[in-house]
Design a protein around this motif. Structure first.
Motif, PDB file in Angstrom:
ATOM      1  N   PHE A 141       0.841  -1.194   0.000  1.00 17.03           N
ATOM      2  CA  PHE A 141       0.000   0.000   0.000  1.00 17.03           C
ATOM      3  C   PHE A 141       0.879   1.248   0.000  1.00 17.03           C
ATOM      4  CE2 PHE A 141      -2.845  -3.125   1.950  1.00 17.03           C
ATOM      5  CZ  PHE A 141      -4.073  -2.825   1.368  1.00 17.03           C
ATOM      6  N   THR A 142       0.383   2.332  -0.596  1.00 17.57           N
ATOM      7  CA  THR A 142       1.010   3.615  -0.341  1.00 17.57           C
ATOM      8  C   THR A 142       0.595   4.057   1.061  1.00 17.57           C
ATOM      9  OG1 THR A 142      -0.830   4.956  -1.167  1.00 17.57           O
ATOM     10  CG2 THR A 142       0.798   4.196  -2.793  1.00 17.57           C
ATOM     11  N   PRO A 143       1.392   4.882   1.731  1.00 19.65           N
ATOM     12  CA  PRO A 143       0.980   5.348   3.053  1.00 19.65           C
ATOM     13  C   PRO A 143      -0.385   6.039   3.040  1.00 19.65           C
ATOM     14  CG  PRO A 143       3.299   5.790   2.721  1.00 19.65           C
ATOM     15  CD  PRO A 143       2.768   5.304   1.398  1.00 19.65           C
ATOM     16  N   GLY A 144      -0.659   6.809   1.980  1.00 18.24           N
ATOM     17  CA  GLY A 144      -1.955   7.473   1.893  1.00 18.24           C
ATOM     18  C   GLY A 144      -3.101   6.483   1.791  1.00 18.24           C
ATOM     19  N   ASP A 145      -2.947   5.460   0.951  1.00 18.67           N
ATOM     20  CA  ASP A 145      -4.000   4.449   0.832  1.00 18.67           C
ATOM     21  C   ASP A 145      -4.160   3.666   2.134  1.00 18.67           C
ATOM     22  OD1 ASP A 145      -4.834   5.030  -1.711  1.00 18.67           O
ATOM     23  OD2 ASP A 145      -3.620   3.504  -2.701  1.00 18.67           O
ATOM     24  N   ALA A 146      -3.048   3.391   2.798  1.00 22.39           N
ATOM     25  CA  ALA A 146      -3.141   2.666   4.074  1.00 22.39           C
ATOM     26  C   ALA A 146      -3.970   3.454   5.078  1.00 22.39           C
ATOM     27  CB  ALA A 146      -1.739   2.402   4.625  1.00 22.39           C
ATOM     28  N   LEU A 147      -3.752   4.764   5.141  1.00 19.28           N
ATOM     29  CA  LEU A 147      -4.532   5.594   6.063  1.00 19.28           C
ATOM     30  C   LEU A 147      -5.996   5.643   5.643  1.00 19.28           C
ATOM     31  CD1 LEU A 147      -4.658   7.419   8.500  1.00 19.28           C
ATOM     32  CD2 LEU A 147      -3.981   9.343   7.034  1.00 19.28           C
ATOM     33  N   ARG A 148      -6.259   5.715   4.342  1.00 19.25           N
ATOM     34  CA  ARG A 148      -7.646   5.721   3.873  1.00 19.25           C
ATOM     35  C   ARG A 148      -8.353   4.427   4.263  1.00 19.25           C
ATOM     36  NH1 ARG A 148      -4.752   7.658  -0.725  1.00 19.25           N
ATOM     37  NH2 ARG A 148      -4.988   9.920  -0.929  1.00 19.25           N
ATOM     38  N   VAL A 149      -7.661   3.311   4.130  1.00 12.85           N
ATOM     39  CA  VAL A 149      -8.229   2.023   4.518  1.00 12.85           C
ATOM     40  C   VAL A 149      -8.582   2.018   6.001  1.00 12.85           C
ATOM     41  CG1 VAL A 149      -7.678  -0.418   4.889  1.00 12.85           C
ATOM     42  CG2 VAL A 149      -7.173   0.658   2.684  1.00 12.85           C
ATOM     43  N   LEU A 150      -7.659   2.471   6.832  1.00 16.08           N
ATOM     44  CA  LEU A 150      -7.904   2.474   8.269  1.00 16.08           C
ATOM     45  C   LEU A 150      -9.043   3.411   8.648  1.00 16.08           C
ATOM     46  CD1 LEU A 150      -4.206   2.411   9.571  1.00 16.08           C
ATOM     47  CD2 LEU A 150      -5.827   0.510   9.419  1.00 16.08           C
ATOM     48  N   ARG A 151      -9.134   4.542   7.962  1.00 15.87           N
ATOM     49  CA  ARG A 151     -10.245   5.454   8.235  1.00 15.87           C
ATOM     50  C   ARG A 151     -11.587   4.829   7.847  1.00 15.87           C
ATOM     51  NH1 ARG A 151      -7.639  11.101   5.873  1.00 15.87           N
ATOM     52  NH2 ARG A 151      -6.555  11.750   7.805  1.00 15.87           N
ATOM     53  N   CYS A 152     -11.624   4.177   6.688  1.00 12.27           N
ATOM     54  CA  CYS A 152     -12.865   3.512   6.265  1.00 12.27           C
ATOM     55  C   CYS A 152     -13.296   2.454   7.277  1.00 12.27           C
ATOM     56  CB  CYS A 152     -12.665   2.866   4.893  1.00 12.27           C
ATOM     57  SG  CYS A 152     -12.606   4.019   3.504  1.00 12.27           S
ATOM     58  N   LEU A 153     -12.348   1.666   7.738  1.00  9.59           N
ATOM     59  CA  LEU A 153     -12.672   0.611   8.682  1.00  9.59           C
ATOM     60  C   LEU A 153     -13.148   1.190  10.011  1.00  9.59           C
ATOM     61  CD1 LEU A 153      -9.752  -1.864   7.940  1.00  9.59           C
ATOM     62  CD2 LEU A 153     -12.171  -2.195   7.401  1.00  9.59           C
ATOM     63  N   ARG A 154     -12.500   2.261  10.459  1.00  7.43           N
ATOM     64  CA  ARG A 154     -12.922   2.885  11.718  1.00  7.43           C
ATOM     65  C   ARG A 154     -14.336   3.432  11.604  1.00  7.43           C
ATOM     66  NH1 ARG A 154     -13.466   7.572  14.661  1.00  7.43           N
ATOM     67  NH2 ARG A 154     -12.544   7.576  16.746  1.00  7.43           N
ATOM     68  N   GLU A 155     -14.613   4.139  10.520  1.00  7.60           N
ATOM     69  CA  GLU A 155     -15.932   4.741  10.375  1.00  7.60           C
ATOM     70  C   GLU A 155     -17.020   3.672  10.212  1.00  7.60           C
ATOM     71  OE1 GLU A 155     -15.405   7.468   7.157  1.00  7.60           O
ATOM     72  OE2 GLU A 155     -13.945   8.684   8.269  1.00  7.60           O
ATOM     73  N   PHE A 156     -16.714   2.616   9.486  1.00 15.50           N
ATOM     74  CA  PHE A 156     -17.652   1.505   9.344  1.00 15.50           C
ATOM     75  C   PHE A 156     -17.941   0.867  10.701  1.00 15.50           C
ATOM     76  CE2 PHE A 156     -17.859  -3.212   8.854  1.00 15.50           C
ATOM     77  CZ  PHE A 156     -19.134  -3.304   8.311  1.00 15.50           C
ATOM     78  N   THR A 157     -16.897   0.644  11.469  1.00 14.61           N
ATOM     79  CA  THR A 157     -17.046  -0.036  12.749  1.00 14.61           C
ATOM     80  C   THR A 157     -17.767   0.843  13.774  1.00 14.61           C
ATOM     81  OG1 THR A 157     -15.000  -1.243  12.310  1.00 14.61           O
ATOM     82  CG2 THR A 157     -15.799  -1.257  14.577  1.00 14.61           C
ATOM     83  N   VAL A 158     -17.383   2.105  13.849  1.00 13.17           N
ATOM     84  CA  VAL A 158     -18.026   3.005  14.810  1.00 13.17           C
ATOM     85  C   VAL A 158     -19.496   3.204  14.445  1.00 13.17           C
ATOM     86  CG1 VAL A 158     -18.061   5.356  15.712  1.00 13.17           C
ATOM     87  CG2 VAL A 158     -15.887   4.157  15.447  1.00 13.17           C
ATOM     88  N   GLY A 159     -19.782   3.361  13.153  1.00 13.15           N
ATOM     89  CA  GLY A 159     -21.166   3.504  12.734  1.00 13.15           C
ATOM     90  C   GLY A 159     -22.001   2.277  13.060  1.00 13.15           C
ATOM     91  N   HIS A 160     -21.420   1.114  12.843  1.00 14.88           N
ATOM     92  CA  HIS A 160     -22.115  -0.128  13.175  1.00 14.88           C
ATOM     93  C   HIS A 160     -22.375  -0.210  14.681  1.00 14.88           C
ATOM     94  CE1 HIS A 160     -23.225  -4.370  12.598  1.00 14.88           C
ATOM     95  NE2 HIS A 160     -22.549  -4.615  13.697  1.00 14.88           N
TER      96      HIS A 160
END
Length: 217
Positions: A141-160
């Motif tokens: 992963f690029t560092p930027g994509d890695a951070l985007r992935v982690l943000r998506c997972l956090r928002e998905f999990t917190v929303g759930h």
């Protein structure tokens, strides 16, 4: 046996109050939120739980919002990130992190909103983010994509977790879904009965991780 020779009974030791610290106060505040909810929380009630003047907490937190930041840090600490599979592949790591975050938040349904509405900037959280991005970058992963992935997972999990917290705290009682014997029982209602309220987490997580894997260069 003389009076002086009689065995002396041990004197009772007065219970000692735990030493106040930012971590201890935040942990007590989290327990209080668990009990009464954020809306009913107050610094006065926290002082009662601590057994001190409410103003004592302000020596460690600038205001109530700062205290809630501390509660979010406490929730993150409960994840025990050191126990994550850091030596494994990136996908296993982030999957286990996501599941652990979900389980931690659902253990504190009244505090999910606090965690959801503020960034966690504790040293442990920052170090965890750096370690995850490093491992993901090594996987391609690029560092930027890695951070985007982690943000998506956090928002998905917190929303759930927010959705389930609302249901567990009484929201399900206000559901307008018609019962099966009702003439209004339609395909949407039947689907809701078949799907349940929380069994889509695995489906969503798997779909996201499958898609994220395509970002690897």
């Amino acid at each position: 046996m003389t009076t002086d020779e009689r065995p002396q009974r041990p004197r009772p030791v007065a219970p000692t109050r735990p030493t106040l610290s930012r971590e201890y106060i935040a942990a007590v505040a989290l327990a209080l939120v668990d009990d009464i909810g954020q809306d009913k929380f107050s610094m006065r009630k926290l002082g009662v739980e601590l057994g001190v003047d409410p103003m004592a907490a302000y020596r460690y937190f600038t205001d109530q919002e700062d205290l809630f930041d501390g509660i979010a840090d406490t929730l993150f600490a409960e994840l025990d990130v050191e126990a994550l599979p850091w030596d494994g592949p990136w996908r296993h790591l982030v999957e286990q992190y996501t599941r652990r975050l979900r389980d931690t938040l659902l253990a504190h349904p009244r505090a999910v909103t606090i965690f959801a509405t503020r960034p966690v900037r504790s040293p442990a959280a920052i170090e965890t983010g750096n370690r995850m991005i490093t491992l993901m970058a090594e996987a391609g992963f690029t560092p930027g994509d890695a951070l985007r992935v982690l943000r998506c997972l956090r928002e998905f999990t917190v929303g759930h977790a927010l959705t389930l917290a609302v249901l567990r705290l009484g929201g399900e009682r206000r559901s307008r879904k018609p019962p099966p014997e009702s003439p209004e029982y339609n395909l949407l209602a039947r689907s809701a009965d078949e799907a349940g309220t929380d069994d889509h987490f695995d489906l969503g997580l798997t779909a996201m991780l499958d898609s994220f894997a395509l970002l690897i260069g």
